[in-house]
Design a protein around this motif. Structure first.
Motif, PDB file in Angstrom:
ATOM      1  N   THR A  24      39.282 -74.830 -32.095  1.00 53.78           N
ATOM      2  CA  THR A  24      40.312 -74.319 -32.898  1.00 53.78           C
ATOM      3  C   THR A  24      40.685 -72.961 -32.410  1.00 53.78           C
ATOM      4  OG1 THR A  24      39.477 -75.795 -34.755  1.00 53.78           O
ATOM      5  CG2 THR A  24      40.703 -73.890 -35.467  1.00 53.78           C
ATOM      6  N   GLU A  39      41.419 -77.599 -41.256  1.00 55.81           N
ATOM      7  CA  GLU A  39      39.929 -76.939 -41.546  1.00 55.81           C
ATOM      8  C   GLU A  39      39.935 -77.084 -42.945  1.00 55.81           C
ATOM      9  OE1 GLU A  39      38.157 -74.404 -38.921  1.00 55.81           O
ATOM     10  OE2 GLU A  39      39.134 -76.285 -38.257  1.00 55.81           O
ATOM     11  N   LYS A  58      30.995 -68.950 -38.508  1.00 54.82           N
ATOM     12  CA  LYS A  58      32.010 -69.811 -38.576  1.00 54.82           C
ATOM     13  C   LYS A  58      31.870 -70.393 -40.131  1.00 54.82           C
ATOM     14  CE  LYS A  58      32.849 -74.476 -36.458  1.00 54.82           C
ATOM     15  NZ  LYS A  58      34.110 -74.608 -36.411  1.00 54.82           N
ATOM     16  N   THR A  62      36.988 -78.423 -38.422  1.00 53.45           N
ATOM     17  CA  THR A  62      38.037 -79.212 -38.264  1.00 53.45           C
ATOM     18  C   THR A  62      37.681 -80.738 -38.781  1.00 53.45           C
ATOM     19  OG1 THR A  62      38.613 -78.025 -36.289  1.00 53.45           O
ATOM     20  CG2 THR A  62      39.763 -80.060 -36.784  1.00 53.45           C
ATOM     21  N   ASP A  66      43.282 -80.219 -34.662  1.00 52.36           N
ATOM     22  CA  ASP A  66      44.406 -79.211 -34.559  1.00 52.36           C
ATOM     23  C   ASP A  66      45.562 -79.423 -33.611  1.00 52.36           C
ATOM     24  OD1 ASP A  66      42.497 -77.172 -35.957  1.00 52.36           O
ATOM     25  OD2 ASP A  66      41.159 -77.620 -33.994  1.00 52.36           O
TER      26      ASP A  66
END
Ligand SMILES: Nc1nc2c(ncn2[C@@H]2O[C@H](COP(=O)(O)OP(=O)(O)O)[C@@H](O)[C@H]2O)c(=O)[nH]1
Ligand SMILES: [Mg+2]
Length: 199
Positions: A24, A39, A58, A62, A66
């Motif tokens: 991403t 996301e 993080k 996803t 993307d």
């Protein structure tokens, strides 16, 4: 009479690799348009399933893909599709891979094994790819030859390095990917007319 210059070439490129490898980030860093991301916040439901030990910051993951676009020259447009990393989303790969001309396999040297699935997939479906090691802070550095051995990829597969947060670094790896595609077609000079129109 002079012939008209050939129209621009649009190419579909996949960005694959394990969970948290930086897919991403890679697409967002290089995209000329605001990247489309899917996301979703990570919840406790993924605890013990998605390994956050190497990417403690993080906060999202996803869930579909993307999407971004980058122009390498006036006439080469790359459409980037990053796949979701986790195995539970692999059913989507065949759809995402349709029409793809090449792929980037993002690797994190701290868990190289996470990109085996992507490499197997592209070897099996004969989609040409480059391996791009995303340099995370504090991760050990290895020569490309060691990475190639560890991943058992063919000698002709380029193994590159970048910081997925750097637009220029990411763009360089995409130029290398296009050059790799051209070499496979036996074209030495960067003549994009040798590239098929894939999207
Ligand atoms: N230090 C560092 N962090 C990165 C780099 N690339 C991605 N990250 C971080 O690593 C985490 C995972 O990246 P993400 O792009 O979501 O990975 P994905 O699951 O492959 O899409 C995020 O918190 C990023 O900010 C990098 O090159 N260096
Ligand atoms: Mg992602």
């Amino acid at each position: 009479m002079r012939s008209a210059p050939p129209a621009a070439t649009s190419l579909k490129v996949l960005v694959a690799g394990g969970f948290g490898a930086g897919k991403t980030t890679f697409v967002n860093a290089v995209s000329d348009i605001p990247a489309v991301t899917t996301e979703a916040p990570m919840t406790e439901a993924s605890a013990g399933v998605d390994d956050l030990s190497f990417v403690p910051d993080k906060r999202s993951t996803t869930v579909a893909m993307d999407f971004g676009r980058v122009d390498l020259a006036d006439d080469i447009h790359l459409y980037l599709f990053a796949t979701p990393g986790q195995e539970r989303f692999w059913f989507m790969w065949d759809n995402l891979a349709r029409g793809a001309i090449g792929a980037v396999v993002l690797a994190d040297v701290r868990r190289l094994g996470d990109c085996f699935a992507a490499i197997d997939y592209f070897d099996h479906t004969r989609v040409p790819y480059v391996v791009v090691v995303n340099r995370f802070d504090g991760a050990r550095e290895y020569p490309a030859a060691d990475i190639r051995d560890a991943l058992t990829v063919d000698a002709h597969v380029p193994v590159l390095f970048c910081d997925a947060r750097s637009r220029d670094g990411v763009k360089t790896t995409l130029i290398e990917l296009v050059q790799h595609l051209l070499r496979r077609r036996g074209v030495a000079a960067p003549d994009r007319r040798a590239l098929p129109v894939a999207v």
